[in-house]
Scaffold this active site. Structure first.
Site, mmCIF file in Angstrom:
data_model
loop_
_atom_site.group_PDB
_atom_site.id
_atom_site.type_symbol
_atom_site.label_atom_id
_atom_site.label_comp_id
_atom_site.label_asym_id
_atom_site.label_seq_id
_atom_site.Cartn_x
_atom_site.Cartn_y
_atom_site.Cartn_z
ATOM 1 N N ASP A 153 0.801 -1.243 -0.131
ATOM 2 C CA ASP A 153 0.154 -0.082 -0.074
ATOM 3 C C ASP A 153 1.043 1.347 0.056
ATOM 4 O O ASP A 153 2.093 1.147 0.443
ATOM 5 C CB ASP A 153 -0.727 -0.040 1.189
ATOM 6 C CG ASP A 153 -2.014 1.076 1.155
ATOM 7 O OD1 ASP A 153 -3.135 0.549 1.085
ATOM 8 O OD2 ASP A 153 -1.743 2.331 1.382
ATOM 9 N N VAL A 154 0.569 2.197 -0.853
ATOM 10 C CA VAL A 154 1.434 3.366 -0.874
ATOM 11 C C VAL A 154 1.360 4.223 0.573
ATOM 12 O O VAL A 154 1.997 5.215 0.663
ATOM 13 C CB VAL A 154 0.664 4.559 -1.795
ATOM 14 C CG1 VAL A 154 1.530 4.473 -3.111
ATOM 15 C CG2 VAL A 154 -0.598 4.452 -2.007
ATOM 16 N N ASN A 158 -9.903 11.479 -20.526
ATOM 17 C CA ASN A 158 -10.555 10.267 -20.531
ATOM 18 C C ASN A 158 -9.563 9.054 -21.052
ATOM 19 O O ASN A 158 -9.865 8.972 -22.224
ATOM 20 C CB ASN A 158 -11.856 10.471 -20.915
ATOM 21 C CG ASN A 158 -12.761 11.368 -19.976
ATOM 22 O OD1 ASN A 158 -12.454 12.418 -20.037
ATOM 23 N ND2 ASN A 158 -13.823 10.918 -19.449
ATOM 24 N N ALA A 187 -0.598 5.218 -8.402
ATOM 25 C CA ALA A 187 -1.493 4.394 -7.456
ATOM 26 C C ALA A 187 -2.518 5.374 -6.875
ATOM 27 O O ALA A 187 -2.198 6.595 -6.203
ATOM 28 C CB ALA A 187 -0.727 3.678 -6.290
ATOM 29 N N TYR A 229 -12.753 12.994 -5.364
ATOM 30 C CA TYR A 229 -11.752 12.503 -6.152
ATOM 31 C C TYR A 229 -10.829 13.674 -6.737
ATOM 32 O O TYR A 229 -9.701 13.599 -6.888
ATOM 33 C CB TYR A 229 -12.360 11.410 -7.200
ATOM 34 C CG TYR A 229 -11.320 11.168 -8.234
ATOM 35 C CD1 TYR A 229 -10.276 9.895 -8.056
ATOM 36 C CD2 TYR A 229 -11.499 11.764 -9.713
ATOM 37 C CE1 TYR A 229 -9.389 9.781 -8.983
ATOM 38 C CE2 TYR A 229 -10.410 11.285 -10.523
ATOM 39 C CZ TYR A 229 -9.342 10.408 -10.302
ATOM 40 O OH TYR A 229 -8.455 10.185 -11.193
HETATM 41 C C1 UD1 Z 1 -13.165 10.136 -15.672
HETATM 42 C C2 UD1 Z 1 -12.847 9.305 -14.305
HETATM 43 C C3 UD1 Z 1 -11.997 10.124 -13.752
HETATM 44 C C4 UD1 Z 1 -10.773 10.686 -14.622
HETATM 45 C C5 UD1 Z 1 -11.227 11.624 -15.660
HETATM 46 C C6 UD1 Z 1 -9.983 11.853 -16.595
HETATM 47 C C7 UD1 Z 1 -14.061 7.488 -13.615
HETATM 48 C C8 UD1 Z 1 -15.725 7.526 -13.079
HETATM 49 N N1 UD1 Z 1 -13.970 8.785 -13.967
HETATM 50 O O1 UD1 Z 1 -14.263 11.211 -15.324
HETATM 51 O O2 UD1 Z 1 -11.314 9.199 -12.761
HETATM 52 O O3 UD1 Z 1 -10.123 11.480 -13.848
HETATM 53 O O4 UD1 Z 1 -11.978 10.657 -16.713
HETATM 54 O O5 UD1 Z 1 -9.721 10.670 -17.121
HETATM 55 O O6 UD1 Z 1 -13.328 6.795 -13.519
HETATM 56 N N2 UD1 Z 1 -21.934 8.231 -18.455
HETATM 57 C C9 UD1 Z 1 -22.912 7.664 -19.073
HETATM 58 N N3 UD1 Z 1 -23.066 6.166 -18.492
HETATM 59 C C10 UD1 Z 1 -22.222 5.509 -17.997
HETATM 60 C C11 UD1 Z 1 -21.444 6.018 -17.427
HETATM 61 C C12 UD1 Z 1 -20.877 7.198 -17.765
HETATM 62 O O7 UD1 Z 1 -23.545 8.137 -19.711
HETATM 63 O O8 UD1 Z 1 -22.741 4.290 -17.512
HETATM 64 C C13 UD1 Z 1 -21.476 9.540 -18.906
HETATM 65 C C14 UD1 Z 1 -20.991 10.290 -17.531
HETATM 66 O O9 UD1 Z 1 -22.310 11.053 -17.184
HETATM 67 C C15 UD1 Z 1 -20.628 11.707 -18.156
HETATM 68 C C16 UD1 Z 1 -19.537 10.615 -19.155
HETATM 69 O O10 UD1 Z 1 -20.150 9.560 -19.530
HETATM 70 O O11 UD1 Z 1 -21.185 12.534 -18.735
HETATM 71 C C17 UD1 Z 1 -17.926 10.306 -18.849
HETATM 72 O O12 UD1 Z 1 -18.170 9.567 -17.508
HETATM 73 P P1 UD1 Z 1 -16.685 9.024 -17.011
HETATM 74 O O13 UD1 Z 1 -16.166 7.984 -18.033
HETATM 75 O O14 UD1 Z 1 -17.145 8.469 -15.713
HETATM 76 O O15 UD1 Z 1 -15.919 10.014 -17.159
HETATM 77 P P2 UD1 Z 1 -15.378 11.511 -16.236
HETATM 78 O O16 UD1 Z 1 -16.647 11.873 -15.174
HETATM 79 O O17 UD1 Z 1 -15.202 12.539 -17.519
#
Ligand code: UD1
Length: 379
Positions: A60-61, A219, A81, A190
């Site tokens: 663990d970090v 993303n 991590a 987060y």
């Molecule tokens: C994500 C990551 C975050 C990271 C950032 C940059 C997660 C939860 N989020 O945030 O850790 O810092 O990218 O890389 O890992 N959506 C849907 N249906 C779903 C899931 C999501 O419509 O089942 C939509 C969400 O409402 C949002 C978009 O997709 O509008 C992107 O969601 P998500 O992949 O969670 O990304 P971020 O919130 O942008």
């Protein structure tokens, strides 16, 4: 002699790709990872894809003694991590702050208090989530940095943003590429911890003259995403739904957009930051510079997985803290490090789909959604 790189979180999605690239380039690599069950399953087995030429240390970090041992003879630390899950961080507040902020604090504390160590560079994973909403343009006011959309607006299912100054007297805002000078307004615990990690590393390393780079990943998508982890990014969640013959569930109207950067390009960016000094002591966006809608991601994944007949669901729901649009301005990383994304969305989705088809992911979306509902974080 080869430089030694410690990759914390090196058994994870991004980490494992960074490890592969570093091994390929002749670095000696140590992985430090706690094989967290949410990502690696309850049995916590090291994943099959783990590079055989890297040394794995499980821990663990936040464990000071273990971290100290791992750092012996290390030249470069790539600190990946972290607890990752925006929604989850809003009800596991202490856990997220503990792992992300205190984990980074532990690492820095060990490095600066141990004269026998010889770390010459630290790369820390930050996130586009630290921006909150992206950068926008108002037809009247020019560049604006709006905060999250008001709750009342979202209840009316009005998804686009209006100017923080002139409101509905102007048309909805147009998204612009977000550069590193945009003020950071983290909208989740987060994101707050990611900003903390970034600032802790940059300020400590500046004081001790240890070159450091904070990389704001957009993303990230690609093979080895933890498909059975319903708290992860949307590309993995949609792939798992489709592979289980279930429709992707799209929040809002699907026209919200993000910058999907392929994991191999992220690994490339980390390597450049290790090798070159031009970006030392700065924060850098790591993205593609292109915005893609969430609906487009759902469509493309369905096509790539041969599941076009499965139409996505639109329950007209919204996740608390979600932003509408954010895509990267990548001028800084291009200029300073010569970074150029190589894998476009079509190719990246093809690679992800080819790999995902060989997996049998378990769909746990309902569980994750009901947790959000119980906490009033989706409506
Ligand atoms: C994500 C990551 C975050 C990271 C950032 C940059 C997660 C939860 N989020 O945030 O850790 O810092 O990218 O890389 O890992 N959506 C849907 N249906 C779903 C899931 C999501 O419509 O089942 C939509 C969400 O409402 C949002 C978009 O997709 O509008 C992107 O969601 P998500 O992949 O969670 O990304 P971020 O919130 O942008």
């Amino acid at each position: 002699m080869a430089e030694k790189v410690l990759v914390t979180g090196g058994a994870g999605f991004i980490g494992s790709h960074v490890v592969d690239l570093l091994v390929e380039r002749g670095y000696s690599v140590v992985i430090y990872d706690n094989l967290t069950p949410q990502v690696h399953g309850e049995a916590q087995h090291p994943p099959d894809y783990l590079n055989k030429d890297a040394e794995l240390i499980i821990g663990d970090v936040r464990d000071r003694e273990a971290v100290e041992k791992c750092l012996k003879d290390v030249d470069v630390v790539v600190h990946l991590a972290a607890a990752v899950g925006v929604g989850q961080s809003m009800y596991m507040v202490r856990e997220y702050v503990d792992v992300n902020a205190l984990g980074t604090a532990t690492l820095l504390d060990v490095i600066v208090n141990n004269p026998r160590l010889r770390v010459r560079k630290i790369i820390v994973a930050s996130s586009m989530s630290t921006y909150g909403e992206g950068k926008y343009e108002c037809a009247k006011c020019g560049v604006v940095y709006p905060r999250l959309r008001p709750y009342e607006q979202l209840q009316r299912r009005e998804w686009e943003l209006y100017c923080p100054r002139c409101g509905k007297n102007s048309p909805p805002l147009s998204p612009l590429p977000t550069d590193e000078e945009k003020p950071q307004f983290p909208a989740s615990v987060y994101a707050v911890t990611k900003r903390d990690q970034e600032e802790m590393v940059l300020s400590t390393c500046w004081s001790y003259k240890i070159p450091a780079v904070a990389m704001r990943f957009f993303n990230v998508f690609g093979h080895r995403q933890a498909l059975s982890n319903p708290y992860t990014g949307v590309a993995a969640i949609f792939s798992t739904r489709l592979l289980n013959n279930k429709p992707p569930v799209i929040f809002e109207d699907g026209r919200q957009s993000r910058d999907f950067v392929h994991v191999s390009d992220v690994a490339q960016a980390v390597l450049l930051a290790i090798q070159r000094s031009e970006a030392d002591f700065t924060a850098l966006n790591v993205g593609t510079g292109r915005a893609v809608s969430i609906l487009e991601i759902a469509k493309r994944l369905a096509e790539a997985l041969g599941k076009q007949e499965i139409r996505p669901l639109f329950p007209q729901k919204f996740r608390a803290g979600d932003i509408r649009h954010c895509f990267a301005d990548i001028s800084r990383i291009k200029t300073l490090l010569g970074f150029e994304p190589k894998v476009d969305l079509t190719k990246g989705i093809e690679i992800l789909a080819d790999w995902a088809r060989s997996q049998q992911p378990e769909d746990r979306l309902e569980q994750a959604t009901s947790e959000l509902e119980q906490h009033g974080l989706t409506f």
